[in-house]
Scaffold this motif. Structure first.
Motif, PDB file in Angstrom:
ATOM      1  N   GLU A 157       0.696  -1.058   0.092  1.00 25.51           N
ATOM      2  CA  GLU A 157       0.039   0.047   0.230  1.00 25.51           C
ATOM      3  C   GLU A 157       0.897   1.268   0.012  1.00 25.51           C
ATOM      4  N   THR A 203      -2.465   0.926  -4.720  1.00 24.10           N
ATOM      5  CA  THR A 203      -1.735  -0.239  -5.050  1.00 24.10           C
ATOM      6  C   THR A 203      -0.567   0.300  -5.800  1.00 24.10           C
ATOM      7  N   SER A 210      -6.464  -5.572  -7.624  1.00 23.68           N
ATOM      8  CA  SER A 210      -5.150  -6.168  -7.253  1.00 23.68           C
ATOM      9  C   SER A 210      -4.547  -6.987  -8.601  1.00 23.68           C
TER      10      SER A 210
END
Length: 244
Positions: free
Chosen positions: A68, A83, A206
């Motif tokens: 993060e 991300t 992700s």
């Protein structure tokens, strides 16, 4: 002194002294990223654009493998909990989608690509397991969503990384008269520019930075985004099914 000793001890359970030696801005912490007991270390990082120069940030590396980044490209930048792929794009890097090479940390005074450090070891372990960093914490990742302001007609981004953020989005979506001034923590107002369309495609998946919706980032109901004290049909159905 005791707190410092405890922090140093916990930090060394994540990485050995040799692995993190001389990395600039090293700190230790616990919690966040969807888990209250997920240890992490935090380091200074950056990404260089030939056009815009260096964009600085703070990288958190969680024991679960979750990564993060909070952007510090200019004072007051509100891009946090990005991300790595989203941070790379936000920095204006021309050759994107190679964040392991393009995002760097400072080691002994020199910029070093992430892939040359030990900081990705938990991320790589989670990837090899096939579970992904978010699933290893048994927490559903929710992609960012948008709500349109009734007054200025601009779309505003809601990040859905925890239950509080999901509730803010949930309530805003249900409010037909929602406006920018209702955004929690005074994050935005009607005078602020709307995000560019080229930026809105990055929703925090992700698996792919430009994902349009997949099983990794689209949630159809979980304990984070459904609320037992809400009487809407969606939450009521989820609560009823969970208790059955």
């Amino acid at each position: 002194m005791e707190d410092t000793d405890t922090a140093n001890t916990m930090k060394m359970t994540l990485f050995s002294e040799e692995e993190v030696r001389d990395i600039y801005g090293l700190k230790w912490g616990c919690g966040g990223g969807g888990s209250d007991d997920d240890d992490y270390i935090e380091v200074s990082c950056g990404c260089t654009s030939h056009r815009y120069g260096d964009a600085a940030g703070r990288l958190r590396v969680f024991s679960s493998g979750f990564l993060e980044i909070s952007c510090e490209c200019f004072p007051g930048c509100k891009e946090d909990k990005l991300t790595p792929a989203a941070f790379e794009q936000h920095s204006g890097r021309e050759t994107s989608r190679k964040w392991k090479n393009n995002i760097w940390v400072i080691v002994d005074g020199y910029k070093m690509p992430l892939y040359k450090t030990a900081l990705l070891k938990y991320y790589n372990q989670a990837s090899k397991s096939g579970n992904g960093s978010s699933r290893s914490r048994n927490v559903k990742v929710h992609r960012d969503e948008f709500v349109r302001c009734r007054e200025c007609n601009k779309e505003r981004r809601f990040r859905l990384r925890n239950k509080e953020e999901c509730r803010s989005y949930h309530d805003a979506l249900a409010d037909l008269n929602w406006k920018c001034s209702d955004m929690p923590h005074d994050e935005v107002n009607c005078d602020d520019d709307e995000e560019r369309a080229s930026r809105r495609i990055y929703r925090g998946c992700s698996q792919s930075s430009t994902c349009k919706g997949c099983t990794s980032c689209v949630c159809f109901g979980c304990e984070i985004c459904r609320f037992s004290d809400c009487s809407c049909q969606t939450c009521s159905d989820f609560t009823r099914n969970a208790e059955a």
